[in-house]
Structures are given as C-alpha cells and as structure tokens.
Write a protein that holds these residues in place. Sequence first.
Motif, mmCIF file in Angstrom:
data_model
loop_
_atom_site.group_PDB
_atom_site.id
_atom_site.type_symbol
_atom_site.label_atom_id
_atom_site.label_comp_id
_atom_site.label_asym_id
_atom_site.label_seq_id
_atom_site.Cartn_x
_atom_site.Cartn_y
_atom_site.Cartn_z
ATOM 1 N N ALA A 255 0.837 -1.211 0.000
ATOM 2 C CA ALA A 255 0.000 0.000 0.000
ATOM 3 C C ALA A 255 0.869 1.257 0.000
ATOM 4 C CB ALA A 255 -0.881 0.003 1.240
ATOM 5 N N LEU B 265 11.421 0.703 -13.358
ATOM 6 C CA LEU B 265 12.842 0.480 -13.621
ATOM 7 C C LEU B 265 13.462 1.655 -14.387
ATOM 8 C CD1 LEU B 265 12.935 -3.335 -14.455
ATOM 9 C CD2 LEU B 265 13.560 -2.216 -12.340
ATOM 10 N N LEU C 204 15.078 1.882 -0.940
ATOM 11 C CA LEU C 204 14.284 1.166 -1.950
ATOM 12 C C LEU C 204 13.223 0.297 -1.278
ATOM 13 C CD1 LEU C 204 17.335 0.231 -4.208
ATOM 14 C CD2 LEU C 204 15.855 2.254 -4.357
ATOM 15 N N ALA C 205 12.117 0.937 -0.896
ATOM 16 C CA ALA C 205 11.070 0.216 -0.156
ATOM 17 C C ALA C 205 9.965 -0.314 -1.063
ATOM 18 C CB ALA C 205 10.470 1.138 0.904
ATOM 19 N N ALA C 206 10.030 -0.010 -2.359
ATOM 20 C CA ALA C 206 8.958 -0.493 -3.248
ATOM 21 C C ALA C 206 8.995 -2.016 -3.343
ATOM 22 C CB ALA C 206 9.126 0.121 -4.632
ATOM 23 N N ALA C 207 7.829 -2.590 -3.552
ATOM 24 C CA ALA C 207 7.726 -4.043 -3.759
ATOM 25 C C ALA C 207 7.662 -4.251 -5.273
ATOM 26 C CB ALA C 207 6.482 -4.577 -3.074
ATOM 27 N N VAL D 187 12.300 -10.230 -14.267
ATOM 28 C CA VAL D 187 12.722 -8.815 -14.286
ATOM 29 C C VAL D 187 14.198 -8.765 -13.880
ATOM 30 C CG1 VAL D 187 12.420 -6.592 -13.104
ATOM 31 C CG2 VAL D 187 10.425 -7.942 -13.742
ATOM 32 N N LEU E 160 19.764 -3.703 -8.896
ATOM 33 C CA LEU E 160 20.599 -3.188 -7.810
ATOM 34 C C LEU E 160 22.086 -3.203 -8.186
ATOM 35 C CD1 LEU E 160 19.048 -4.421 -4.464
ATOM 36 C CD2 LEU E 160 19.863 -2.130 -4.967
ATOM 37 N N PHE F 59 15.317 -3.278 0.736
ATOM 38 C CA PHE F 59 14.471 -4.034 1.665
ATOM 39 C C PHE F 59 14.338 -5.460 1.180
ATOM 40 C CE2 PHE F 59 13.499 0.089 3.190
ATOM 41 C CZ PHE F 59 13.009 -0.078 4.477
ATOM 42 N N LEU G 19 11.646 -8.583 1.712
ATOM 43 C CA LEU G 19 10.400 -9.083 2.306
ATOM 44 C C LEU G 19 10.331 -10.591 2.156
ATOM 45 C CD1 LEU G 19 7.452 -8.465 3.383
ATOM 46 C CD2 LEU G 19 6.768 -8.760 1.011
ATOM 47 N N ARG H 47 5.801 -6.720 9.765
ATOM 48 C CA ARG H 47 6.642 -5.641 9.226
ATOM 49 C C ARG H 47 6.416 -4.301 9.900
ATOM 50 N NH1 ARG H 47 2.363 -6.159 5.679
ATOM 51 N NH2 ARG H 47 1.699 -4.330 4.468
HETATM 52 O O1 PMT Z 1 4.093 -0.725 1.400
HETATM 53 P P1 PMT Z 1 3.879 -1.521 2.651
HETATM 54 O O2 PMT Z 1 2.543 -2.211 2.658
HETATM 55 O O3 PMT Z 1 4.155 -0.716 3.879
HETATM 56 O O4 PMT Z 1 4.977 -2.704 2.617
HETATM 57 C C1 PMT Z 1 6.323 -2.401 2.698
HETATM 58 C C2 PMT Z 1 7.193 -3.505 2.053
HETATM 59 C C3 PMT Z 1 6.990 -4.801 2.796
HETATM 60 C C4 PMT Z 1 6.803 -3.669 0.576
HETATM 61 C C5 PMT Z 1 8.694 -3.026 2.145
HETATM 62 O O5 PMT Z 1 9.044 -2.897 3.494
HETATM 63 C C6 PMT Z 1 9.631 -4.052 1.460
HETATM 64 O O6 PMT Z 1 10.047 -5.015 2.046
HETATM 65 N N1 PMT Z 1 9.980 -3.816 0.155
HETATM 66 C C7 PMT Z 1 10.836 -4.687 -0.648
HETATM 67 C C8 PMT Z 1 10.080 -5.939 -1.060
HETATM 68 C C9 PMT Z 1 11.002 -6.980 -1.646
HETATM 69 O O7 PMT Z 1 11.327 -7.958 -1.049
HETATM 70 O O8 PMT Z 1 11.494 -6.702 -2.813
HETATM 71 P P2 PMT Z 1 12.412 -7.704 -3.695
HETATM 72 O O9 PMT Z 1 12.929 -8.895 -3.036
HETATM 73 O O10 PMT Z 1 11.662 -7.910 -4.943
HETATM 74 O O11 PMT Z 1 13.604 -6.749 -3.966
HETATM 75 C C10 PMT Z 1 14.671 -6.549 -3.053
HETATM 76 C C11 PMT Z 1 15.225 -5.172 -3.282
HETATM 77 O O12 PMT Z 1 15.721 -5.027 -4.607
HETATM 78 C C12 PMT Z 1 14.168 -4.111 -3.054
HETATM 79 O O13 PMT Z 1 14.729 -3.079 -2.311
HETATM 80 C C13 PMT Z 1 13.772 -3.672 -4.449
HETATM 81 O O14 PMT Z 1 13.415 -2.286 -4.475
HETATM 82 C C14 PMT Z 1 15.046 -3.978 -5.279
HETATM 83 N N2 PMT Z 1 14.787 -4.514 -6.623
HETATM 84 C C15 PMT Z 1 13.849 -5.447 -6.804
HETATM 85 C C16 PMT Z 1 13.608 -5.972 -8.073
HETATM 86 C C17 PMT Z 1 14.373 -5.490 -9.137
HETATM 87 N N3 PMT Z 1 14.195 -5.938 -10.368
HETATM 88 N N4 PMT Z 1 15.318 -4.583 -8.940
HETATM 89 C C18 PMT Z 1 15.526 -4.094 -7.692
HETATM 90 O O15 PMT Z 1 16.381 -3.258 -7.515
#
Ligand code: PMT
Length: 386
Positions: A77, A172, A193-196, A226, A230, A246, A248, A279
């Motif tokens: 959210a 991206l 980078l808090a986006a999911a 994808v 990073l 982050f 998750l 969380r």
């Molecule tokens: O919005 P809320 O409901 O409060 O929830 C917050 C949250 C749980 C979404 C947040 O705290 C969180 O954990 N975000 C990261 C979710 C995650 O595990 O992402 P990931 O494993 O897909 O990516 C890990 C990191 O790499 C992230 O920081 C992401 O921004 C980055 N990434 C991901 C995919 C990608 N192709 N490139 C990236 O750089």
Amino acid sequence: MSTTNAESSSSTHTSFSAEDFFATQPAPPQLGEFGRKAQEFVAKHVQDGRRVVLVTSGGTTVPLEKNVVRFLDNFSAGTRGATSAEYFLAQGYAVIFMHRQHSLQPYTRHYSHTTNPFLDLLQEDPQPSSPARISVEEDQSFHLLPVLRAYHSARSKGTLLQLPFTTVTEYLFMLREMAIAMKPLGRQGMYYLAAAVSDFFIPSTRTSEHKIQSGKGSLLIEMDQVPKVLKPMVERWAPEGFVVSFKLETDEKLLIPKARQALQRYGHQCVIGNELNHRKFEVVFVERKFSKSDLAPVPNGPANDSSTDEFTEAWIRLSEEDKKMNKSRTLAGSARRPSHVFEPHGSRPWRGKFFEKEIEEDIVEQLLKRHDQWIAGGEAHKSNDR
Ligand code: PMT
C-alpha cells in the motif's frame, strides 16, 4: 538476452540483463520530464547543502494488455515509503518520493485509504454566513494541525518531489533516471528502496495489443524474469550513494540468509529485512561488518544476535506497550498520528497519550547515523588523496 530451459518445466524462459531490458522495452513517455524535474530538485538542494533521499514506495503492476484492462499486482500500500518519507523530511532531508500512483502519500496518508475519512473532520459553521464557512471539529484539529504544519513546511521549502509510476517497466526506467539525476550529490545521496517490485513481467513484444478475449478456455501466461537492477545501480548509476534495499519474506527464517545474499551479490550498504505479518513491529538491519564498526547498536535488541565475521544483524522492535497502543488505536478506528510532525527533533510529550509510535521513526534514525558515517568516510578518503 539469454534463453534457458527451466529445470522444472519444458517451456523456455528468457532472462533479460538490465542492458537488454532498457534497450528493448519502451520508456515511459513522462521519463524526460521527470528526469528534468529531479535534476532541478537536486541542483537546488546541492546548492543549499541539503542531503537528498530517493524513497521508492508501493507495488508495481504487470499489464496483461497494452490497452490495459487487466494487470497483475501485489499487496504493497506504500505505508513504509510514505511514512519513512515524513521522517526523512523531519530530519532535514529533501525527498524524491517515487511512488506507485494512488498508493499512500506523505502527510495525506493520515486521512486517506483509512477509517479516518477527511470529511468527518469538517463541519459547517452553525453561524449563518455568506459564503458558508467550514471549520475543523475542535477535537480533530489537535491531530490535524501538526500534519498540516509539516506538510506546509515541506511545500514552502520545496523539499518533497512526488513522482508516480504504475508498471514495473516504468519503475525500472524511473529508478535509473533518478539515480543519474542524483549523481551530483555524491555521498550526500541516499537510496531507500522500499517499493515491492515485481519479479516477473511480460516483454512488450509478447503483450497483447487489445483486451484478451475470453471464451477460449484457460489463459496461460508466460512471464520473464525482471532484471535485478541493484547491481548496475551500485556499480554504475549511483556508485557513491548510500543504498538501502528491503527484503520481504513470509518465512522469517529466510530473511537473514536472503539479506546477506543480496549484500554479497550487489555490494551495497544495508538490507532491511521484514516479514510480511510483522513488518510494522519489527525489522532487521543486515550489514557487512566493516561498514558498521563503530556504530551505536540498534535499540530494542537483541542486537547482533546472529552476527558472523562478515555480517552483522540487528533488530529494531517496537516495545510491547507501543504495539498494544497501535493496536488499540487501529481498532478504535483512528488514523496514524506520529509524534515527529508535532515535535520534530524535540521531546515527545504527547507520545503514549495521543500519538502512536511508528517503526519508521527508528529506521530513519538508524539510517541517519549510517549515512553520517558514509559521508565522513568519503571525506576521509578525499583528504587521504591530497
Ligand atoms: O508498502 P507496505 O505495505 O508498507 O509494505 C512495505 C514492504 C513490505 C513492501 C517493504 O518494506 C519491502 O520489504 N519492500 C521490498 C520488497 C522486496 O522484497 O522486494 P524484492 O525482493 O523484490 O527486492 C529486493 C530489493 O531489490 C528491493 O529493495 C527492491 O526495491 C530492489 N529490486 C527489486 C527488483 C528489481 N528488479 N530490482 C531491484 O532493484
């Protein structure tokens, strides 16, 4: 672009490198405009000597059609991102808030998507007047005022730039554009980078132009992975930036191993691990040891409980009292009302009575210390070079 046969299936999967992705997928039309806005924003704050943090927030969609009717999405959210942005602003940072469109926003989050509708705060003045006057209910203005003040302060100082995305492709492209715009900040720039971000997408060449028609039985969708951006981000786009990602998981046991793996793979400074259902109450900072040597331990330990020679882990947990209060407030239907907007940097006389504690306050506080140290490390570097 490479094609591999996945062990578990007979279908072929294409894996995109970041370069392939950017060369083959369509850039969002607003990218140039957003890039210019970000460059101007950064130039102003570099001049004012202010640090800038890029906060990414919310989920990303994967459209099934180009004329999009249907899409895949995720749960986020944007609470973490919007809340953290407020705490960064309260600490004097300028914030580029790169968010999923229609997800929660700094300040307005207190009265949107919630059980605390904005219209319930307002009343028509009982004294007849022309035009009719509207005012805020007295018991509500106490809560609204600090939020309003903090919002106006950010607006008048020009410290908040809000840029929306919707799809994972837009995300991206924008992430790369923002990192490039933030280069002049050097070590003064932070990436939070808090986006999911979706792990899978449908390349544009395979995305249906029009609405997929039903009536042909089941729908099979093949998605490609994808690229993990990073790595190029840390190596090329933002080599001097302080990068916090982050992680998750729904299985808490995976948090630390996955976070360590990310640090090893991408070489950035910090991973904050969080488990889906906890969380809002607890997170774990995972870092490489050398980057953290003389930092204060994270509060509410057990700090460094499973640290190794290479990595440290430290938990931040809300106290049982804060947790209980947050729960009772949520049940009572009241919105989140953080203390920082009322008393930035100062004591918090209202805490425990009217305002709930948010874990993002501690996360940001810890990151400030780390960012200070990262900047100081850069300065030491420079003076050694002389
Ligand atoms: O919005 P809320 O409901 O409060 O929830 C917050 C949250 C749980 C979404 C947040 O705290 C969180 O954990 N975000 C990261 C979710 C995650 O595990 O992402 P990931 O494993 O897909 O990516 C890990 C990191 O790499 C992230 O920081 C992401 O921004 C980055 N990434 C991901 C995919 C990608 N192709 N490139 C990236 O750089």
